[in-house]
Design a protein around this motif. Structure first.
Motif, PDB file in Angstrom:
ATOM      1  N   ALA A   1      -6.424  -6.004   4.059  1.00  0.00           N
ATOM      2  CA  ALA A   1      -6.927  -4.658   4.345  1.00  0.00           C
ATOM      3  C   ALA A   1      -8.140  -4.829   5.242  1.00  0.00           C
ATOM      4  O   ALA A   1      -8.887  -5.803   5.111  1.00  0.00           O
ATOM      5  CB  ALA A   1      -7.294  -3.915   3.067  1.00  0.00           C
TER       6      ALA A   1
ATOM      7  N   THR B   1      -7.801   0.652   6.563  1.00  0.00           N
ATOM      8  CA  THR B   1      -6.349   0.524   6.667  1.00  0.00           C
ATOM      9  C   THR B   1      -5.728   0.572   5.280  1.00  0.00           C
ATOM     10  O   THR B   1      -6.421   0.454   4.263  1.00  0.00           O
ATOM     11  CB  THR B   1      -5.961  -0.812   7.335  1.00  0.00           C
ATOM     12  OG1 THR B   1      -6.262  -1.891   6.441  1.00  0.00           O
ATOM     13  CG2 THR B   1      -6.700  -1.011   8.636  1.00  0.00           C
ATOM     14  N   PRO B   2      -4.417   0.728   5.208  1.00  0.00           N
ATOM     15  CA  PRO B   2      -3.765   0.563   3.909  1.00  0.00           C
ATOM     16  C   PRO B   2      -3.956  -0.850   3.379  1.00  0.00           C
ATOM     17  O   PRO B   2      -4.347  -1.767   4.111  1.00  0.00           O
ATOM     18  CB  PRO B   2      -2.285   0.851   4.224  1.00  0.00           C
ATOM     19  CG  PRO B   2      -2.284   1.609   5.507  1.00  0.00           C
ATOM     20  CD  PRO B   2      -3.466   1.124   6.269  1.00  0.00           C
TER      21      PRO B   2
ATOM     22  N   ALA C   1       2.950  -1.470   2.106  1.00  0.00           N
ATOM     23  CA  ALA C   1       1.628  -0.892   2.349  1.00  0.00           C
ATOM     24  C   ALA C   1       1.334   0.164   1.299  1.00  0.00           C
ATOM     25  O   ALA C   1       2.174   1.022   1.012  1.00  0.00           O
ATOM     26  CB  ALA C   1       1.559  -0.276   3.751  1.00  0.00           C
TER      27      ALA C   1
ATOM     28  N   TYR D   1       6.659  -6.726   4.201  1.00  0.00           N
ATOM     29  CA  TYR D   1       5.366  -6.217   3.763  1.00  0.00           C
ATOM     30  C   TYR D   1       5.587  -4.907   3.020  1.00  0.00           C
ATOM     31  O   TYR D   1       6.614  -4.246   3.160  1.00  0.00           O
ATOM     32  CB  TYR D   1       4.403  -5.978   4.936  1.00  0.00           C
ATOM     33  CG  TYR D   1       4.790  -4.828   5.839  1.00  0.00           C
ATOM     34  CD1 TYR D   1       4.369  -3.523   5.570  1.00  0.00           C
ATOM     35  CD2 TYR D   1       5.597  -5.027   6.957  1.00  0.00           C
ATOM     36  CE1 TYR D   1       4.738  -2.469   6.378  1.00  0.00           C
ATOM     37  CE2 TYR D   1       5.960  -3.974   7.776  1.00  0.00           C
ATOM     38  CZ  TYR D   1       5.525  -2.692   7.482  1.00  0.00           C
ATOM     39  OH  TYR D   1       5.897  -1.651   8.279  1.00  0.00           O
TER      40      TYR D   1
ATOM     41  N   LYS E   1      -7.298  -1.506  12.608  1.00  0.00           N
ATOM     42  CA  LYS E   1      -6.025  -2.179  12.866  1.00  0.00           C
ATOM     43  C   LYS E   1      -6.133  -3.188  13.994  1.00  0.00           C
ATOM     44  O   LYS E   1      -5.196  -3.941  14.246  1.00  0.00           O
ATOM     45  CB  LYS E   1      -4.945  -1.140  13.175  1.00  0.00           C
ATOM     46  CG  LYS E   1      -4.565  -0.279  11.977  1.00  0.00           C
ATOM     47  CD  LYS E   1      -3.393   0.639  12.277  1.00  0.00           C
ATOM     48  CE  LYS E   1      -2.997   1.418  11.030  1.00  0.00           C
ATOM     49  NZ  LYS E   1      -1.819   2.294  11.256  1.00  0.00           N
TER      50      LYS E   1
ATOM     51  N   PHE F   1      -2.153  -3.938   2.608  1.00  0.00           N
ATOM     52  CA  PHE F   1      -0.868  -4.570   2.898  1.00  0.00           C
ATOM     53  C   PHE F   1      -0.636  -5.693   1.893  1.00  0.00           C
ATOM     54  O   PHE F   1      -1.507  -6.543   1.672  1.00  0.00           O
ATOM     55  CB  PHE F   1      -0.849  -5.116   4.320  1.00  0.00           C
ATOM     56  CG  PHE F   1      -0.811  -4.044   5.377  1.00  0.00           C
ATOM     57  CD1 PHE F   1       0.391  -3.449   5.726  1.00  0.00           C
ATOM     58  CD2 PHE F   1      -1.968  -3.626   6.007  1.00  0.00           C
ATOM     59  CE1 PHE F   1       0.439  -2.449   6.692  1.00  0.00           C
ATOM     60  CE2 PHE F   1      -1.936  -2.629   6.970  1.00  0.00           C
ATOM     61  CZ  PHE F   1      -0.722  -2.039   7.310  1.00  0.00           C
TER      62      PHE F   1
ATOM     63  N   TYR G   1       2.061  -8.001   6.505  1.00  0.00           N
ATOM     64  CA  TYR G   1       1.464  -6.832   7.142  1.00  0.00           C
ATOM     65  C   TYR G   1       2.365  -6.394   8.292  1.00  0.00           C
ATOM     66  O   TYR G   1       3.266  -7.127   8.719  1.00  0.00           O
ATOM     67  CB  TYR G   1       0.047  -7.131   7.643  1.00  0.00           C
ATOM     68  CG  TYR G   1      -0.020  -8.151   8.755  1.00  0.00           C
ATOM     69  CD1 TYR G   1      -0.133  -7.762  10.087  1.00  0.00           C
ATOM     70  CD2 TYR G   1       0.050  -9.517   8.493  1.00  0.00           C
ATOM     71  CE1 TYR G   1      -0.177  -8.690  11.112  1.00  0.00           C
ATOM     72  CE2 TYR G   1       0.003 -10.457   9.505  1.00  0.00           C
ATOM     73  CZ  TYR G   1      -0.108 -10.041  10.813  1.00  0.00           C
ATOM     74  OH  TYR G   1      -0.141 -10.963  11.827  1.00  0.00           O
ATOM     75  N   ASP G   2       2.136  -5.181   8.774  1.00  0.00           N
ATOM     76  CA  ASP G   2       2.956  -4.615   9.850  1.00  0.00           C
ATOM     77  C   ASP G   2       2.449  -5.145  11.189  1.00  0.00           C
ATOM     78  O   ASP G   2       1.448  -4.667  11.733  1.00  0.00           O
ATOM     79  CB  ASP G   2       2.864  -3.087   9.816  1.00  0.00           C
ATOM     80  CG  ASP G   2       3.755  -2.437  10.863  1.00  0.00           C
ATOM     81  OD1 ASP G   2       4.541  -3.162  11.506  1.00  0.00           O
ATOM     82  OD2 ASP G   2       3.653  -1.215  11.043  1.00  0.00           O
TER      83      ASP G   2
END
Length: 954
Positions: free
Chosen positions: A530, A613-614, A502, A500, A534, A616, A620-621
């Motif tokens: 996004a 969120t960022p 970001a 991923y 999270k 991604f 994704y993380d």
């Protein structure tokens, strides 16, 4: 006594009283360093606070606190603020030596390549805020001369809330140096990491895990001594004999957005799980209960009680999670994987006003609940392992204000971790996690495979899976253990199943994201993601590959189901294809290449999309983000991505990355422009710069006729893409787009919603225009006064101007002005063509500390008081005593400041104005009294107004 003299006398007495009250109200103000900081201000319309507000965290943090590398390896360290209050940092060596040529600062990252023994040591990340506060944090780099040896883990048990001291276990006779680290998660702040022992305090569930003491002996040998900390009693059990409950501060910021999750294991059919109300027995409330094993959510927003009920009953003695999400008039409750249940339709949008404490498990007095809040006055019997409020996980045992009748749940009593695994209590959906022995992996250590061990991924981080472990390698590192260096190409990046990248949060008002993709396989995968949180709740945008087709999913405002748009044709394999994602007035739009746009829209009124969120890309993380359940895809994209744009702003694939894992260079297969004219690419050709798009009428070679072009880079004026949201205006400064935000919005693109109250923060390009009635409604005045409390680290800036009407050119009108000039407070006024300037030269005020300033004028006499030191002056008498002030009062600056002030001032204020008081009303609520404002933010918590149930009075 005439009327003017009477007004003069009354005004003078009133000012003296207000000045005395101000000194008393600010007796604890940190004007001098020795004075302790005041408590946060609490407006009068709120009830007295029972506990201090939870402070925001302004400390600098690192994505890794230390590294132990072998010579020739590389790593990167990012330094950031957890509160996003500042971004620019400086990296230095602690020994003041210059950075080596192979150690460079790139943005906020410290990039260390091909390390040598000379690079070892401590590096310091520094940032000074606009208010003058200096923040630092340290990163320790050690270079391993000999291979690591990993000793067998020790197990240390401790009870929740207790302290623990972990012992390294190294051979002290060999005079080792010590360094402590943690395999997963953050170490407790402020701990000493370089001693034989690691002291931990007030242990909670998230402190449990593996800690590593790395001992480096004088002969260069390096040995890791791991300790597994087991924290018990972290999961509460409610047995109701006779009463069990826990209370917490009220749910924050819940007027129009509500989002909570609770995970529990019930032992009885009925009982109250969660309650938060407005006042004792009346007013607004939310309540989640079990009735005959069915979860029920009852609520009252503005005088109309309502109830929703789950479709299926719960199984006793099993773990369940209930999620409740409300956004304005929409909302739903979801139980486990059951179908969500929508709120009844709300014709209006009543605010939810929650004031009292939030309770879980029961109540200390059922009289606190309105009659309709619970089906019966019964507490919950069972365990509660997890509570999230507005996207933040609550540490149950640490954050509880009160606990009664609580015992330990003991989720590890049944030994769920197989093959010698160590069970840890955790605030998760099953209340435990396992640390597996070598050779075993999976949630319960039941699968033969490799488990993460310290240092196994070198410069990367390790991720356990159900079948094995994966290494997540930072930029420019690759290999199954991140052992190889690979220099990446800015033009395109290659992603795999666990990759991923970001980037910054995308624009949400008019979503317009474009990218080019070249898939290596068509398995289901995530292309973009996004979200608002999270956690798997709230708004989100997802672009996925499903069954070979591209799907766009967007969900807003707590709707039950997302809007889904699916491509008409499957995505071509091994060929570049351009994908456009747009959202206009609630309608989702998807386009592949030159194909037709596919559109879909939710019924009802369009809702604003909220993303935090960022963005991604390519995956994704999974360590920090739980993807929304409607997406139902968790694996990353397999292929190449290029030409990424957000709102037509080009995103630099490498330079703009905020975080990434397992990114590699793209291969040459079927690259656009990579061939020699016959449509076939050279075997070793590099990824080309994105070419100009070929016109549809152009002749294309037969082999390339079906290929889609990569995006042409946009060459446009900085403001052409309309980057400013929420009514902000764009201007070009040094070839960069700069947004001027209206009151109530902040951020680079005015994308953040804020609420300005009694304090305001300025950055040198903003101002507040306050209604003159807050000071004095009369245009002609014998007596004028004002008071401010502020902090700044800049030597020049206008604090207050009161004179002509906004927009009117200065041609000699009367005025009063208060400013910081060359580091000192300066008070100036003009009356009937005569001016005077009073300057306090005793105390500099550009030191970042708070300072109290009081000004008054009676006839042609002016008095300035700064931190209890007074100065006075007067204008030349002209026979006129009334000052004509027809305009509103400007605070923090003025538009076109030099022209408006006749060249007297050229700098708007930078810093925090904590209190503004006028003669008419006392302390002013700046947000409510403003008639116009630009680029105004709220002050950090440690610069907010003083506490108490009433505002201080001048």
């Amino acid at each position: 006594m005439d009327k003017n003299q009477q007004h003069h006398l009354v005004g003078g007495r009133r000012l003296q009283k207000r000045h005395l009250a101000l000194r008393k109200s600010f007796a604890g103000l940190p004007v001098a360093p020795a004075t302790p900081p005041p408590a946060p201000y609490r407006p009068a319309y709120l009830p007295p606070a029972t506990t201090p507000a939870r402070p925001r965290d302004y400390r600098l943090k690192l994505d890794q606190q230390s590294s132990n590398l072998r010579a020739g390896e590389s790593t990167e360290v990012e330094c950031y603020s957890s509160d996003n209050s500042y971004t620019d940092v400086v990296w230095e060596r602690a020994d003041s030596q210059p950075l080596s040529p192979n150690v460079q600062q790139v943005g906020n990252r410290l990039v260390i390549s091909d390390v040598t023994a000379a690079d070892a040591g401590q590096y310091v990340c520094k940032c000074r805020t606009d208010e003058g506060d200096l923040y630092t944090t340290s990163y320790e780099l050690t270079i391993e001369q000999q291979p690591h040896e990993l000793k067998r883990s020790k197990i240390v048990h401790a009870k929740v809330g207790a302290d623990a001291k972990l012992q390294c276990g190294a051979d002290a006779s060999r005079q080792p140096s010590y360094r402590w680290s943690r395999q997963y998660g953050q170490l407790q702040p402020g701990r000493s990491l370089l001693g034989e022992h690691l002291a931990l305090e007030d242990l909670q569930a998230n402190d449990a895990g593996t800690y590593i003491c790395t001992a480096v002996y004088v002969d260069g040998e390096s040995v890791d001594y791991p300790s597994i900390l087991v924290v018990t009693g972290a999961i509460p059990h409610f047995h109701q004999a006779p009463r069990s409950y826990m209370s917490f501060p009220t749910m924050p910021n819940s007027s129009f957005k509500l989002n909570f999750e609770i995970t529990f294991r019930p032992e009885g059919d009925d009982g109250l799980l969660l309650f938060n109300g407005q006042t004792r027995g009346t007013g607004d409330y939310i309540a989640l209960s079990l009735k005959d094993r069915y979860p029920e959510f009852r609520f009252d927003f503005g005088g109309k009680p309502m109830i929703i009920r789950a479709e299926e009953p719960l199984q006793l003695n099993e773990w369940h999670t209930v999620r409740v999400h409300r956004s304005r008039q929409d909302g739903y409750m979801q139980v486990d994987e059951q179908h969500p249940v929508a709120f009844p339709t709300l014709s209006q949008v009543p605010p939810l006003d929650l004031i009292e404490d939030l309770y879980i498990g029961g109540m200390h007095s059922w009289d606190l609940l309105p009659a309709d809040a619970v089906p019966q006055q019964t507490g919950f019997v069972g365990c509660i392992s997890r509570l999230t409020l507005q996207g933040r996980t609550v540490e149950l045992m640490r954050e509880a204000k009160f606990k009664e009748g609580i015992t330990s749940c003991q989720p590890c009593a049944q030994s769920p971790c197989a093959n010698g695994g160590i069970c840890l209590e955790s605030q998760t959906e099953v209340a435990y996690s396992c640390v597996c022995q070598q050779g075993w992996t999976g949630r319960n250590c039941a699968v033969a495979g490799t488990q993460c061990t310290p240092g196994v991924c070198g410069a990367g981080r390790c991720e356990n899976t159900e079948l094995d472990m994966n290494c997540l390698c930072p930029l420019n590192r690759t290999g199954d253990r991140c052992q190889y260096i690979e220099h990446l190409n800015e033009q395109s990046l290659n992603f795999k199943r666990n990759s991923y990248a970001a980037y910054g949060t995308p624009r949400v008002l008019r979503v317009n994201i474009t990218l080019s993709v070249r898939p290596s396989s068509l398995r289901d995968s995530v292309l973009l993601y996004a979200a608002e949180s999270k956690l798997p709740s709230g708004d989100y945008l997802a672009l996925v590959l499903r069954d070979g087709h591209v799907e766009l999913l967007i969900n807003t405002a707590a709707r039950l189901r997302p809007v889904v748009v699916r491509s008409a044709e499957p995505l071509p394999l091994h060929r570049w294809t351009r994908i456009e994602v747009l959202r206009r007035q609630g309608e989702s739009i998807l386009r592949l290449g030159e194909g037709q746009e596919q559109r879909a829209k939710a019924s009802g009124t369009a809702r604003t999309l909220s993303l935090k969120t960022p963005l991604f890309v390519g995956g994704y993380d999974r360590a920090s983000v739980k993807i929304n359940r409607d997406v139902n895809i968790t694996e990353g994209f397999d292929g190449c991505i290029s030409g990424l744009y957000d709102a037509r702003r080009s995103i630099q694939l490498l330079a703009d990355i905020k975080d990434a894992a397992n990114i590699q260079n793209c291969g040459e297969l079927n690259e656009i422009g990579g061939g020699d004219g016959d449509g076939e690419a050279e075997a070793d050709s590099e990824v080309p710069v994105a070419p100009a798009v070929v016109p549809s009428s152009a002749t294309v070679s037969e082999d390339n006729s079906e290929q889609e072009e990569q995006l042409q880079p946009y060459n446009m004026a900085p403001c052409a893409s309309d980057p400013c949201e929420n009514g902000g205006s764009c201007s070009e400064v040094n070839n960069q787009a700069v947004c001027s935000c209206l009151l109530g919005y902040s951020g680079k693109h005015c994308q953040e919603h804020i609420q300005v109250g009694f304090n305001a923060s300025f950055r040198g390009h903003g101002y507040l225009e306050i209604n003159r009635n807050q000071f004095d409604a009369a245009v002609e005045q014998l007596f004028t006064s004002a008071a401010l409390v502020f902090s700044t680290s800049k030597p020049n800036g206008l604090l207050l101007w009161w004179g002509q009407v906004a927009g009117e050119e200065f041609v000699g009108q009367d005025f009063i002005a208060l400013a910081v000039v060359d580091g000192y407070v300066e008070y100036s006024l003009r009356l009937n063509g005569e001016e005077t300037v009073i300057k306090n030269s005793d105390n500099r005020v550009d030191d970042g500390q708070r300072h109290i300033v009081l000004v008054k004028r009676v006839d042609n006499t002016a008095i300035l008081e700064v931190d209890r030191i007074s100065h006075s002056g007067e204008t030349r008498p002209t026979g006129k005593k009334e000052m004509k002030l027809p305009g509103n009062v400007f605070i923090g600056g003025i538009p076109d400041i030099s022209q408006f002030t006749g060249g007297r001032h050229t700098h708007n204020f930078v810093g925090c104005i904590v209190v503004v008081e006028g003669d008419a009303v006392g302390q002013i609520n700046l947000g409510q009294a403003a008639v116009n404002a630009v680029n105004v933010d709220t002050c950090p918590v440690n610069d907010e107004s003083l506490g108490g149930t009433e505002p201080p009075v001048v």
